[in-house]
Design an enzyme around this catalytic site. Sequence first.
Site, PDB file in Angstrom:
ATOM      1  N   LYS A 154       0.895  -1.121  -0.075  1.00  0.00           N
ATOM      2  CA  LYS A 154      -0.148   0.080  -0.024  1.00  0.00           C
ATOM      3  C   LYS A 154       1.057   1.144   0.087  1.00  0.00           C
ATOM      4  O   LYS A 154       2.139   1.257   0.735  1.00  0.00           O
ATOM      5  CB  LYS A 154      -0.721   0.021   1.352  1.00  0.00           C
ATOM      6  CG  LYS A 154      -1.902   1.100   1.367  1.00  0.00           C
ATOM      7  CD  LYS A 154      -2.913   0.951   0.706  1.00  0.00           C
ATOM      8  CE  LYS A 154      -4.017   2.219   0.891  1.00  0.00           C
ATOM      9  NZ  LYS A 154      -4.818   2.534  -0.435  1.00  0.00           N
ATOM     10  N   ASN A 189       3.788   6.057  -6.942  1.00  0.00           N
ATOM     11  CA  ASN A 189       2.431   6.336  -7.182  1.00  0.00           C
ATOM     12  C   ASN A 189       2.179   7.878  -7.805  1.00  0.00           C
ATOM     13  O   ASN A 189       2.320   8.688  -7.183  1.00  0.00           O
ATOM     14  CB  ASN A 189       1.757   6.317  -5.745  1.00  0.00           C
ATOM     15  CG  ASN A 189       0.384   6.450  -5.838  1.00  0.00           C
ATOM     16  OD1 ASN A 189      -0.378   7.255  -7.028  1.00  0.00           O
ATOM     17  ND2 ASN A 189      -0.546   6.038  -5.043  1.00  0.00           N
ATOM     18  N   SER A 227      -0.464   8.349  -9.709  1.00  0.00           N
ATOM     19  CA  SER A 227      -1.747   7.917 -10.310  1.00  0.00           C
ATOM     20  C   SER A 227      -3.124   8.206  -9.436  1.00  0.00           C
ATOM     21  O   SER A 227      -3.921   7.691  -9.855  1.00  0.00           O
ATOM     22  CB  SER A 227      -1.423   6.608 -10.870  1.00  0.00           C
ATOM     23  OG  SER A 227      -0.824   5.819 -10.081  1.00  0.00           O
ATOM     24  N   CYS A 228      -2.718   8.099  -7.988  1.00  0.00           N
ATOM     25  CA  CYS A 228      -3.921   8.314  -7.047  1.00  0.00           C
ATOM     26  C   CYS A 228      -5.028   9.151  -7.617  1.00  0.00           C
ATOM     27  O   CYS A 228      -4.565  10.419  -7.946  1.00  0.00           O
ATOM     28  CB  CYS A 228      -3.459   8.675  -5.638  1.00  0.00           C
ATOM     29  SG  CYS A 228      -4.963   8.445  -4.617  1.00  0.00           S
ATOM     30  N   ASN A 252      -3.686   2.302 -12.832  1.00  0.00           N
ATOM     31  CA  ASN A 252      -4.370   2.627 -11.398  1.00  0.00           C
ATOM     32  C   ASN A 252      -5.785   2.753 -11.776  1.00  0.00           C
ATOM     33  O   ASN A 252      -6.395   2.517 -13.078  1.00  0.00           O
ATOM     34  CB  ASN A 252      -3.697   4.140 -10.749  1.00  0.00           C
ATOM     35  CG  ASN A 252      -4.026   4.144  -9.315  1.00  0.00           C
ATOM     36  OD1 ASN A 252      -5.105   3.598  -8.931  1.00  0.00           O
ATOM     37  ND2 ASN A 252      -3.058   4.487  -8.513  1.00  0.00           N
ATOM     38  N   THR A 253      -6.575   3.078 -10.799  1.00  0.00           N
ATOM     39  CA  THR A 253      -8.215   3.032 -11.063  1.00  0.00           C
ATOM     40  C   THR A 253      -8.485   4.285 -11.869  1.00  0.00           C
ATOM     41  O   THR A 253      -7.595   5.299 -12.038  1.00  0.00           O
ATOM     42  CB  THR A 253      -8.689   3.007  -9.659  1.00  0.00           C
ATOM     43  OG1 THR A 253      -8.429   4.227  -8.990  1.00  0.00           O
ATOM     44  CG2 THR A 253      -8.908   1.735  -9.012  1.00  0.00           C
ATOM     45  N   LYS A 299       3.949   4.188 -11.709  1.00  0.00           N
ATOM     46  CA  LYS A 299       2.626   3.798 -11.823  1.00  0.00           C
ATOM     47  C   LYS A 299       2.044   4.946 -12.296  1.00  0.00           C
ATOM     48  O   LYS A 299       1.719   6.072 -11.772  1.00  0.00           O
ATOM     49  CB  LYS A 299       2.114   3.272 -10.543  1.00  0.00           C
ATOM     50  CG  LYS A 299       0.626   2.712 -10.678  1.00  0.00           C
ATOM     51  CD  LYS A 299       0.221   1.934  -9.457  1.00  0.00           C
ATOM     52  CE  LYS A 299      -1.376   1.381  -9.456  1.00  0.00           C
ATOM     53  NZ  LYS A 299      -1.632   0.408  -8.398  1.00  0.00           N
ATOM     54  N   ASN A 353     -13.601   3.079  -5.283  1.00  0.00           N
ATOM     55  CA  ASN A 353     -12.891   3.462  -3.705  1.00  0.00           C
ATOM     56  C   ASN A 353     -12.566   4.902  -3.904  1.00  0.00           C
ATOM     57  O   ASN A 353     -12.141   5.375  -5.005  1.00  0.00           O
ATOM     58  CB  ASN A 353     -11.690   2.439  -3.513  1.00  0.00           C
ATOM     59  CG  ASN A 353     -10.420   2.994  -4.155  1.00  0.00           C
ATOM     60  OD1 ASN A 353      -9.904   3.843  -3.463  1.00  0.00           O
ATOM     61  ND2 ASN A 353     -10.063   2.696  -5.334  1.00  0.00           N
TER      62      ASN A 353
END
Length: 375
Positions: A46, A151, A153-154, A218-219, A191, A88
């Site tokens: 995570k 990350n 990409s969140c 990512n999402t 990512k 999410n």
Amino acid sequence: MTPDLSTVFTGLRFENPFLLSSAPPTESESNILRAFEAGWGGVVTKTIGMHPVVNVRGPKTNFIRADADSPNLSMKKRPGTALHSSWNWELISDRPLDWWVGRLSRIKKAHPAKVLVASIMAGSGSDEELSHWQTLAKACQDEGVDALELNLSCPHMDRKDMGSNIGKDQQQISIVTHVVKEVARVPIWAKLTPSTTDIVVEARGAFLGGADAISSSNTFTSLPLIDPETLEFEMNVDGFTSMGGLGGPAILPLSLAKMAQMTAALPDRSFSGIGGISNFAHALNYFLLGCGTVQVCTAAMLDHAVGPNVIRELKAGMTEFLEKNAHRGWKTLEDFRGLRRDRVVPHSQIKRPENADYHGGYETEARSGTGRGSS
Ligand SMILES: Cc1cc2nc3c(=O)[nH]c(=O)nc-3n(C[C@H](O)[C@H](O)[C@H](O)COP(=O)(O)O)c2cc1C
């Protein structure tokens, strides 16, 4: 002889090419240990950060389901439905870096042959913010992690210098990757967010900054649906919702399109495929487009939190696939990786009925400018 599922990706040896992606299945030491015992070849933790994180009140993830005999889509639990997607609005790990330090080394010591990747994230708006990327990278690699995943990409960050907000900016991606590369002794995976116009631009930025691989997707930026009875969003706190991320089966074809664009434009680079994978047939799509590993989140969340049955099926599916294709001389993933990369062509190159030509909307071929493999 049992087929060999092992592979080498960004210089790291994996006993199989299947990883848990950065998400709730990898949010704790106990989950990661269980995942390795269940057979996953690697995990991406995570995302670990240094800024304060407080999640919303109430549920952070829910699942959209489709009825078999009507066009209904809803998060409401009801019989006879199939999974459509996950939605999410969970932020990155709410545990501080100090919590992870000590645990990462313990995990690695318990499973030295498994690949442990630390996902990290910081801001990028100032030199001080950029130095946080280096602090995170150094702390994680000192713990013995095998690689770092950045990350970029969140999809639900308010800060303009974080997550998918910088994942849309080629220059920022290059800068962040370069800053981490300066201190990294392990491979770096970037990512990327799928929520951009041409993901090849961002991928080039990451490679320019020194990335060893791209992880995608990512999402997808998305909203929960509105309940037609109550007129409330199916995920809300006091009636309010916010942008969140869509994962699971619904994004498989969307993520594949993004991956196909990148692997066609950058065929010699390394890619880790993510999005909508729950069995080997799904993973195979990514491998045939050129990916060297794949990652799973939603399917694992729904299978005892870390996906013991999912990984069993992925390994059994790949074993069966290699056995079935042994007559072609295929022994490992490398023998079939990328085999369908060149089958994604401009629309005008798809055969028309006999005697009918099509030049991509232009009058003649000369003006269509459609070269095979152009991105
Ligand atoms: C609840 C939840 C939390 C997530 N948290 C993170 C995260 O902290 N860092 C990250 O890089 N991706 C995060 N993701 C994205 C997943 O790692 C993955 O890229 C995405 O869900 C697509 O894969 P899937 O279709 O298998 O779910 C999260 C996804 C979900 C559903």
